[in-house]
Scaffold this active site. Structure first.
Site, PDB file in Angstrom:
ATOM      1  CG  ASN A   9      -1.665   1.246   1.455  1.00 36.44           C
ATOM      2  OD1 ASN A   9      -1.822   2.032   0.515  1.00 36.44           O
ATOM      3  ND2 ASN A   9      -2.161   1.463   2.663  1.00 36.44           N
ATOM      4  CD1 TRP A  10       3.768   1.363  -2.620  1.00 31.85           C
ATOM      5  CD2 TRP A  10       4.004   2.668  -4.432  1.00 31.85           C
ATOM      6  NE1 TRP A  10       4.785   0.838  -3.395  1.00 31.85           N
ATOM      7  CE2 TRP A  10       4.945   1.616  -4.516  1.00 31.85           C
ATOM      8  CE3 TRP A  10       3.962   3.602  -5.466  1.00 31.85           C
ATOM      9  CZ2 TRP A  10       5.836   1.489  -5.581  1.00 31.85           C
ATOM     10  CZ3 TRP A  10       4.847   3.474  -6.531  1.00 31.85           C
ATOM     11  CH2 TRP A  10       5.780   2.424  -6.580  1.00 31.85           C
ATOM     12  CE  LYS A  11       0.633   3.373   4.847  1.00 35.11           C
ATOM     13  NZ  LYS A  11       0.528   3.491   6.286  1.00 35.11           N
ATOM     14  CG  HIS A  93      -5.461   1.705   5.412  1.00 34.03           C
ATOM     15  ND1 HIS A  93      -4.998   2.643   6.316  1.00 34.03           N
ATOM     16  CD2 HIS A  93      -4.430   0.858   5.175  1.00 34.03           C
ATOM     17  CE1 HIS A  93      -3.734   2.371   6.598  1.00 34.03           C
ATOM     18  NE2 HIS A  93      -3.367   1.294   5.930  1.00 34.03           N
ATOM     19  CD  GLU A  95      -2.473   5.312   6.918  1.00 36.67           C
ATOM     20  OE1 GLU A  95      -2.478   5.346   5.674  1.00 36.67           O
ATOM     21  OE2 GLU A  95      -1.512   4.859   7.575  1.00 36.67           O
ATOM     22  CD  GLU A 163      -3.152  -2.749   7.459  1.00 38.83           C
ATOM     23  OE1 GLU A 163      -2.064  -2.970   6.923  1.00 38.83           O
ATOM     24  OE2 GLU A 163      -3.818  -1.725   7.253  1.00 38.83           O
ATOM     25  N   GLY A 169       2.863   2.153  10.502  1.00 39.05           N
ATOM     26  CA  GLY A 169       3.775   3.273  10.287  1.00 39.05           C
ATOM     27  C   GLY A 169       4.520   3.718  11.527  1.00 39.05           C
ATOM     28  CB  SER A 208       5.794  -1.738  11.694  1.00 38.45           C
ATOM     29  OG  SER A 208       5.308  -0.421  11.906  1.00 38.45           O
ATOM     30  N   GLY A 229       2.993  -1.208   4.167  1.00 36.86           N
ATOM     31  CA  GLY A 229       2.994   0.192   3.772  1.00 36.86           C
ATOM     32  C   GLY A 229       4.391   0.647   3.389  1.00 36.86           C
ATOM     33  N   GLY A 230       5.088   1.266   4.347  1.00 41.86           N
ATOM     34  CA  GLY A 230       6.391   1.881   4.084  1.00 41.86           C
ATOM     35  C   GLY A 230       7.386   0.975   3.366  1.00 41.86           C
TER      36      GLY A 230
END
Ligand code: PEP
Length: 248
Positions: A9-11, A93, A95, A163, A169, A208, A229-230
């Site tokens: 997920n590149w957000k 998600h 976010e 999640e 993150g 993470s 993600g990251g």
């Protein structure tokens, strides 16, 4: 037998130049027997699909509206995602729940529309830190699962991503015991509700996940892969995670 999946997920990260990472990921994992997916920002979907064409890397979206079309400025529909040739969408998600006030009923409506359009929905669930500290994790997960996941869900059109919000993150990862407890709980609820289909729905862990902790997480029962993600932004981080999954 559930097929493993590593989803990225590149957000709201990346650029046209960063799409070169897609080819690097696809090339480095061409012989790896797991499903791989990257969900870039929607403005890059079309170009990302071109970059990944003729490779085994799937490209998906990060959200869609619950309506099929209409006056919803800034939103995209499930049909538009399918029209581009993508087959996956992340929904619910944390976010989006936090930034856009999405609740589980909206997530369910989005999932229903996306599934009816032929997309595979990756439905995210997770407790906040306060909820975990109050020992409410399983109640929260049960509620989100019951409300966010529509009755139209099948093993083919639904993937669940657990999640924990406090692990996204932050560099903090749930322990394997914590992941084990929640994934076993989700599996039991899915089987109770969807029988054999619930047994076959894939469960991803997210929060993470990094090259250094992936192998341990993938040893956990009922973990069929990860939503990352990251560490999905760069091939040098994501490829070792995909390989750890394949080796698990
Ligand atoms: C995510 O965005 O779903 C996620 C799990 O992020 P990170 O891997 O950066 O914690």
């Amino acid at each position: 037998m559930r097929r493993k999946m590593a989803a990225g997920n590149w957000k709201m990260n990346g650029s046209r130049a960063a799409l070169s990472q897609l080819q690097a990921i696809a090339t480095a994992t061409s012989d790896v027997d797991v499903d791989t997916l990257i969900c870039p920002p929607s403005v890059y979907l079309s170009e990302a699909l071109s970059c990944a064409a003729d490779t085994s890397l799937h490209i998906g979206a990060q959200d869609c509206h619950f309506e099929t079309s209409g006056p919803h400025t800034g939103d995209i529909s499930a049909a538009m995602i399918g029209d581009l040739g993508a087959f996956h969408v992340i929904l619910g998600h944390s976010e989006r729940r936090a930034d856009h006030g999405e609740d589980s009923a909206q997530v369910r409506d989005k999932a229903k529309t996306a599934q009816a359009t032929g997309l595979t929905t990756i439905i995210c669930l997770g407790e906040s830190e306060d909820q975990r500290l109050a020992c409410n994790t399983l109640d929260i997960i049960a509620g989100q699962l019951a409300t966010s996941v529509p009755d139209t869900s099948t093993a083919a059109n639904t993937i669940i991503a657990y999640e924990p919000v406090w692990a996204i993150g932050t560099g903090r990862t749930a322990t394997t015991a914590e992941i084990d407890e929640v994934h076993d709980f989700i599996r039991a609820r899915l089987v109770q509700r969807f029988s054999e289909e619930g047994q076959e729905m894939r469960l991803l862990y997210g929060g993470s996940v990094k090259p250094g902790n992936a192998a341990e997480i993938f040893e956990t029962d009922n973990v069929d892969g990860a939503l990352v993600g990251g560490a999905s932004l760069k091939a040098s981080d994501f490829v070792p995670i995909i390989k750890a999954l394949a080796a698990s």
